[in-house]
Design a protein around this motif. Sequence first.
Motif, PDB file in Angstrom:
ATOM      1  N   THR A  13      50.323  54.891  63.577  1.00  0.00           N
ATOM      2  CA  THR A  13      50.836  55.924  64.467  1.00  0.00           C
ATOM      3  C   THR A  13      50.668  57.293  63.821  1.00  0.00           C
ATOM      4  OG1 THR A  13      53.045  55.826  63.487  1.00  0.00           O
ATOM      5  CG2 THR A  13      52.585  54.317  65.356  1.00  0.00           C
ATOM      6  N   PHE A  14      50.798  58.320  64.611  1.00  0.00           N
ATOM      7  CA  PHE A  14      50.792  59.687  64.103  1.00  0.00           C
ATOM      8  C   PHE A  14      51.874  59.823  63.033  1.00  0.00           C
ATOM      9  CE2 PHE A  14      52.145  64.087  64.054  1.00  0.00           C
ATOM     10  CZ  PHE A  14      50.964  64.802  64.121  1.00  0.00           C
ATOM     11  N   TYR A  15      53.029  59.250  63.302  1.00  0.00           N
ATOM     12  CA  TYR A  15      54.155  59.256  62.358  1.00  0.00           C
ATOM     13  C   TYR A  15      53.712  58.755  60.987  1.00  0.00           C
ATOM     14  CZ  TYR A  15      58.554  57.441  60.355  1.00  0.00           C
ATOM     15  OH  TYR A  15      59.605  57.123  59.531  1.00  0.00           O
ATOM     16  N   GLU A  16      53.022  57.636  60.958  1.00  0.00           N
ATOM     17  CA  GLU A  16      52.551  57.067  59.690  1.00  0.00           C
ATOM     18  C   GLU A  16      51.442  57.919  59.073  1.00  0.00           C
ATOM     19  OE1 GLU A  16      53.214  52.331  60.612  1.00  0.00           O
ATOM     20  OE2 GLU A  16      51.572  53.383  61.604  1.00  0.00           O
ATOM     21  N   GLN A  17      50.536  58.414  59.907  1.00  0.00           N
ATOM     22  CA  GLN A  17      49.393  59.175  59.411  1.00  0.00           C
ATOM     23  C   GLN A  17      49.803  60.461  58.694  1.00  0.00           C
ATOM     24  OE1 GLN A  17      46.817  59.805  62.790  1.00  0.00           O
ATOM     25  NE2 GLN A  17      46.709  57.598  63.209  1.00  0.00           N
ATOM     26  N   VAL A  18      50.901  61.072  59.145  1.00  0.00           N
ATOM     27  CA  VAL A  18      51.300  62.355  58.545  1.00  0.00           C
ATOM     28  C   VAL A  18      52.342  62.218  57.440  1.00  0.00           C
ATOM     29  CG1 VAL A  18      50.676  63.680  60.607  1.00  0.00           C
ATOM     30  CG2 VAL A  18      53.061  62.904  60.285  1.00  0.00           C
ATOM     31  N   GLY A  19      52.756  60.998  57.120  1.00  0.00           N
ATOM     32  CA  GLY A  19      53.669  60.816  56.004  1.00  0.00           C
ATOM     33  C   GLY A  19      55.048  60.309  56.359  1.00  0.00           C
ATOM     34  N   GLY A  20      55.252  59.937  57.616  1.00  0.00           N
ATOM     35  CA  GLY A  20      56.501  59.293  58.008  1.00  0.00           C
ATOM     36  C   GLY A  20      57.722  60.180  57.978  1.00  0.00           C
ATOM     37  N   GLU A  21      58.851  59.551  57.696  1.00  0.00           N
ATOM     38  CA  GLU A  21      60.152  60.234  57.779  1.00  0.00           C
ATOM     39  C   GLU A  21      60.204  61.492  56.924  1.00  0.00           C
ATOM     40  OE1 GLU A  21      64.933  59.458  57.185  1.00  0.00           O
ATOM     41  OE2 GLU A  21      63.564  57.744  57.075  1.00  0.00           O
ATOM     42  N   GLU A  22      59.687  61.432  55.708  1.00  0.00           N
ATOM     43  CA  GLU A  22      59.762  62.595  54.828  1.00  0.00           C
ATOM     44  C   GLU A  22      59.128  63.829  55.467  1.00  0.00           C
ATOM     45  OE1 GLU A  22      58.032  64.604  50.840  1.00  0.00           O
ATOM     46  OE2 GLU A  22      57.479  62.529  51.222  1.00  0.00           O
ATOM     47  N   THR A  23      57.978  63.659  56.107  1.00  0.00           N
ATOM     48  CA  THR A  23      57.285  64.783  56.735  1.00  0.00           C
ATOM     49  C   THR A  23      58.111  65.369  57.865  1.00  0.00           C
ATOM     50  OG1 THR A  23      55.132  63.912  56.117  1.00  0.00           O
ATOM     51  CG2 THR A  23      55.189  65.439  57.986  1.00  0.00           C
ATOM     52  N   PHE A  24      58.675  64.521  58.701  1.00  0.00           N
ATOM     53  CA  PHE A  24      59.455  65.029  59.830  1.00  0.00           C
ATOM     54  C   PHE A  24      60.767  65.651  59.370  1.00  0.00           C
ATOM     55  CE2 PHE A  24      56.357  62.442  61.957  1.00  0.00           C
ATOM     56  CZ  PHE A  24      56.023  63.253  63.038  1.00  0.00           C
ATOM     57  N   ARG A  25      61.361  65.108  58.326  1.00  0.00           N
ATOM     58  CA  ARG A  25      62.586  65.725  57.777  1.00  0.00           C
ATOM     59  C   ARG A  25      62.265  67.115  57.206  1.00  0.00           C
ATOM     60  NH1 ARG A  25      67.315  63.270  59.419  1.00  0.00           N
ATOM     61  NH2 ARG A  25      66.997  61.025  59.443  1.00  0.00           N
ATOM     62  N   ARG A  26      61.129  67.238  56.513  1.00  0.00           N
ATOM     63  CA  ARG A  26      60.734  68.546  55.969  1.00  0.00           C
ATOM     64  C   ARG A  26      60.479  69.554  57.093  1.00  0.00           C
ATOM     65  NH1 ARG A  26      55.891  66.817  53.202  1.00  0.00           N
ATOM     66  NH2 ARG A  26      55.197  68.936  53.566  1.00  0.00           N
ATOM     67  N   LEU A  27      59.778  69.104  58.129  1.00  0.00           N
ATOM     68  CA  LEU A  27      59.486  69.959  59.277  1.00  0.00           C
ATOM     69  C   LEU A  27      60.775  70.501  59.887  1.00  0.00           C
ATOM     70  CD1 LEU A  27      57.446  70.949  61.544  1.00  0.00           C
ATOM     71  CD2 LEU A  27      58.084  68.845  62.734  1.00  0.00           C
ATOM     72  N   VAL A  28      61.685  69.614  60.180  1.00  0.00           N
ATOM     73  CA  VAL A  28      62.911  70.004  60.873  1.00  0.00           C
ATOM     74  C   VAL A  28      63.825  70.824  59.953  1.00  0.00           C
ATOM     75  CG1 VAL A  28      64.958  69.101  62.030  1.00  0.00           C
ATOM     76  CG2 VAL A  28      62.716  68.126  62.524  1.00  0.00           C
ATOM     77  N   ARG A  29      63.876  70.494  58.684  1.00  0.00           N
ATOM     78  CA  ARG A  29      64.682  71.280  57.737  1.00  0.00           C
ATOM     79  C   ARG A  29      64.193  72.717  57.708  1.00  0.00           C
ATOM     80  NH1 ARG A  29      63.476  68.826  53.224  1.00  0.00           N
ATOM     81  NH2 ARG A  29      64.623  67.008  53.922  1.00  0.00           N
ATOM     82  N   ARG A  30      62.876  72.890  57.594  1.00  0.00           N
ATOM     83  CA  ARG A  30      62.303  74.248  57.555  1.00  0.00           C
ATOM     84  C   ARG A  30      62.569  74.987  58.865  1.00  0.00           C
ATOM     85  NH1 ARG A  30      58.403  76.535  53.995  1.00  0.00           N
ATOM     86  NH2 ARG A  30      57.847  78.565  54.831  1.00  0.00           N
ATOM     87  N   PHE A  31      62.431  74.289  59.978  1.00  0.00           N
ATOM     88  CA  PHE A  31      62.697  74.886  61.287  1.00  0.00           C
ATOM     89  C   PHE A  31      64.138  75.408  61.355  1.00  0.00           C
ATOM     90  CE2 PHE A  31      64.421  74.203  65.587  1.00  0.00           C
ATOM     91  CZ  PHE A  31      63.685  75.149  66.268  1.00  0.00           C
ATOM     92  N   TYR A  32      65.103  74.584  60.974  1.00  0.00           N
ATOM     93  CA  TYR A  32      66.505  74.985  61.067  1.00  0.00           C
ATOM     94  C   TYR A  32      66.886  76.045  60.038  1.00  0.00           C
ATOM     95  CZ  TYR A  32      67.757  72.039  64.922  1.00  0.00           C
ATOM     96  OH  TYR A  32      67.836  71.506  66.177  1.00  0.00           O
ATOM     97  N   GLU A  33      66.143  76.172  58.965  1.00  0.00           N
ATOM     98  CA  GLU A  33      66.366  77.292  58.050  1.00  0.00           C
ATOM     99  C   GLU A  33      66.125  78.606  58.790  1.00  0.00           C
ATOM    100  OE1 GLU A  33      63.794  76.567  54.701  1.00  0.00           O
ATOM    101  OE2 GLU A  33      65.087  74.971  53.918  1.00  0.00           O
ATOM    102  N   GLY A  34      65.109  78.625  59.633  1.00  0.00           N
ATOM    103  CA  GLY A  34      64.848  79.813  60.442  1.00  0.00           C
ATOM    104  C   GLY A  34      65.875  80.007  61.540  1.00  0.00           C
ATOM    105  N   VAL A  35      66.246  78.928  62.203  1.00  0.00           N
ATOM    106  CA  VAL A  35      67.219  78.998  63.298  1.00  0.00           C
ATOM    107  C   VAL A  35      68.562  79.523  62.792  1.00  0.00           C
ATOM    108  CG1 VAL A  35      68.596  77.580  64.895  1.00  0.00           C
ATOM    109  CG2 VAL A  35      66.120  77.216  64.710  1.00  0.00           C
TER     110      VAL A  35
END
Length: 134
Positions: A13-35
Motif C-alpha cells: 500500500t501507499f502507507y507501506e511504501q512511504v514508511g508506515g505509521e512513523e511517516t504519517f505521525r511525522r507528517l501530522v506532527r509537523r502540520f499541527y506545529e503550524g496549526v
Amino acid sequence: MTQIPHGKLETTTFYEQVGGEETFRRLVRRFYEGVAGDPVLRPMYPEEDLGPAEDRFALFLMQYWGGPRTYSENRGHPRLRMRHNPFRVDREAHDAWLRHMRDAVDSLDLSPHHEKQLWDYMVYAAASMINTPD
C-alpha cells in the motif's frame, strides 16, 4: 514469460511504501506545529491540547492510505464534511490549512511520485471541506 502463481502476487500500500505509521505521525506532527500558532485555524480546535486531534488525523490518514483500520474501529465512518460542519471553513481557512500541510509534506522528503500523490489528495481534501462562501 514468467507466471506469478495464483495467490502469490504481493502488493504494498501507499502507507507501506512511504514508511508506515512513523511517516504519517511525522507528517501530522509537523502540520499541527503550524496549526498551533495559526490565528485562523487554531480556534477550530476547542481542546486546549492539540494531541487528540493530532492522533485522530494521523489514524485517519494511515487508514486512508492502506494502514490499520484503527480510526474506523474507534470512531466509525470518517464523515469528514459532517465532522467539520460546525466550523467556518472558508477560503482563508483552506489556504492556511494547505500552507501548513505543504510544509509538512515537504518535510517528509518523499519520492516525487509519492509526494505528488499525497499532495493531490491534500488539495482535494482541503477544497472539499469548504462550507462557507468567501
